[in-house]
Write a protein that holds these residues in place. Sequence first.
Motif, mmCIF file in Angstrom:
data_model
loop_
_atom_site.group_PDB
_atom_site.id
_atom_site.type_symbol
_atom_site.label_atom_id
_atom_site.label_comp_id
_atom_site.label_asym_id
_atom_site.label_seq_id
_atom_site.Cartn_x
_atom_site.Cartn_y
_atom_site.Cartn_z
ATOM 1 N N CYS A 88 -55.540 64.002 73.882
ATOM 2 C CA CYS A 88 -55.241 63.550 74.817
ATOM 3 C C CYS A 88 -56.816 62.983 76.040
ATOM 4 O O CYS A 88 -57.787 63.746 75.824
ATOM 5 N N SER A 90 -56.580 62.383 78.844
ATOM 6 C CA SER A 90 -57.629 62.919 80.617
ATOM 7 C C SER A 90 -58.094 63.473 80.137
ATOM 8 O O SER A 90 -59.052 64.361 81.123
ATOM 9 N N CYS A 91 -57.460 64.595 79.951
ATOM 10 C CA CYS A 91 -57.663 66.491 79.439
ATOM 11 C C CYS A 91 -57.970 66.522 78.079
ATOM 12 O O CYS A 91 -58.230 68.199 78.644
ATOM 13 N N CYS A 128 -49.088 63.294 77.139
ATOM 14 C CA CYS A 128 -49.510 64.262 77.592
ATOM 15 C C CYS A 128 -48.681 65.137 78.156
ATOM 16 O O CYS A 128 -47.848 64.669 79.069
ATOM 17 N N CYS A 131 -50.885 66.814 81.699
ATOM 18 C CA CYS A 131 -51.278 66.236 82.571
ATOM 19 C C CYS A 131 -50.514 64.804 82.389
ATOM 20 O O CYS A 131 -51.092 64.517 83.897
HETATM 21 ZN ZN LIG Z 1 -53.409 65.132 79.015
#
Ligand SMILES: [Zn+2]
Length: 138
Positions: A88, A90-91, A128, A131
């Motif tokens: 992912c 983002s995370c 995801c 998140c």
């Molecule tokens: Zn994520």
Amino acid sequence: MASLDRIRTHGFRRWYERQLIECHAWLVSWFLGVIVLVSGVEIAGPGGGSRMGGVGLIVGGLAVTLYSWMRYRLLLEIAERLGEQAACPSCAAYAKFSIEASGPNPMPDGGDPALENHGGGIWLRALCRKCGGRWVLK
Ligand SMILES: [Zn+2]
């Protein structure tokens, strides 16, 4: 695509593992094709048994070798390409996503021409599970 449906049903990790097993089975069949090919050369050569039988083994071995190598390369390349993008953005959770959409066709916003030659323009829109971030694997 049946193979991509396995990502939805079994998850990315299991799909990736199966993809690697399948592509290495193609590598084994490539090796068997090489053995058949070399056997054909031995049989068709001087002092060998049947020339026609040897030529048949050469042609058959060559066909198996070429097809197996193409399948091996294609499946490995798709697995590696999607595997590199499975984290992912983002995370950074690896392979913890569900598939919102997928396609064998190029993305509407214009696809990567390299995908057209290798893998038929496979893309996945991922969500995801950790998140809620969204991204596209292509
Ligand atoms: Zn994520």
